[in-house]
Structures are given as structure tokens and as C-alpha cells.
Design a protein around this motif. Sequence first.
Motif: not given
Length: 183
Positions: A23-30
Motif C-alpha cells: 500500500a505504501a508503494r501504491a502512490h506517493p501520497r498514501i
Amino acid sequence: MVGARPDAVGLAVDVSKYALRRAARAHPRIGAVSFDVAAPWPVADHAVAVLLDVFAPRNLAQMHRVLRPDGLLIVVTPGPGHLAELHGPLGLVGIQTGKSDRLDERTTGRFEPIIVEHVDVPLTLNTEQIVDLALMGPTGHHRAPDQLRRRAETAFPGSATVTARFQIRGYRPLPVPPVAGGR
């Protein structure tokens, strides 16, 4: 959702360190954190626009507290017949009858149901994927991986096509009446 809104940020919560890393790698703002969802959440009141719960425990009081008044709660649960092709051969733990009805009953007074969607997704899985999928659910607490692997190899030599069936429910928060006698 985060990508469509430049001002939005997301927060993933899970008990699995693997899910949190993904999840942390899914998008820079997550961001991704682990905390006990049964306890008070480390999130400000009315700070969340959309709250997505996928096959997870629900703390409806905390969900209601953190959602904005115009927010949206989306709950994804297994639908009838979810992974039915695997149940007998692997001895999967079944879905409790009436689970979706109980969810609607539990939300009464805090949330208004606004939509129910049913989604079926066919999956073609190899043996390792079948075992991983079985271990992700409640069966993972009742069956050993080696036992599941042997059963999968026997029942589905090579691969299997199974159907993941989901119910997706949307809810809007309701105003909570003040408690009689004060706070």
C-alpha cells in the motif's frame, strides 16, 4: 481516488506488514500504518472523505467519528458463493449465513445504506496462488499451508478457475443525536 485529486492523501491500515508495504508503494501520497482497529483510532474527527473497508473488522463507532458528514463508507464483503469451487476440496471455512444482513443491522443509527453492488471476478490460479488465497481468509487460522497445498495439488492439478464474489455496500454517515443528560 488519490491520483484523481491532487489535494487528497490516503492512509492504509492493515495487520499484514506485506499489505502495508504494498500500500505504501501504491502512490506517493498514501501512507501505511498498523493499529488496533478495535481501539480508538489515531485520526481526527470528521477528517476522512472516503473510508474503504475490505474484508476487515469494522469499528463502526470510530468509522462514524472520523468520516466527514458528507463522507462515504464503502464496505466490501464476500458474496454468496465466494470461492465456492475451493470450499469442498480445500475444506475452507465458510461464510456465515446472513452476514450482510447483520452488517446492515449494525450500521443502523450511524449510517444510511445508499447502494449495494454485486461483483463476480473469475480467477485462474496456480497451486501456490490457491494456497495463498486460502491462507488470507479465516481458513488460514485453521489449516496448515502444507495441508492446503496437498489438497490443492490433488484437487486442481496445474491450475483452477474460481470465482471471487463480492458485495460492495456504500453508506453515508447519519447525524448522531446528542446523548440525553449531557455530553
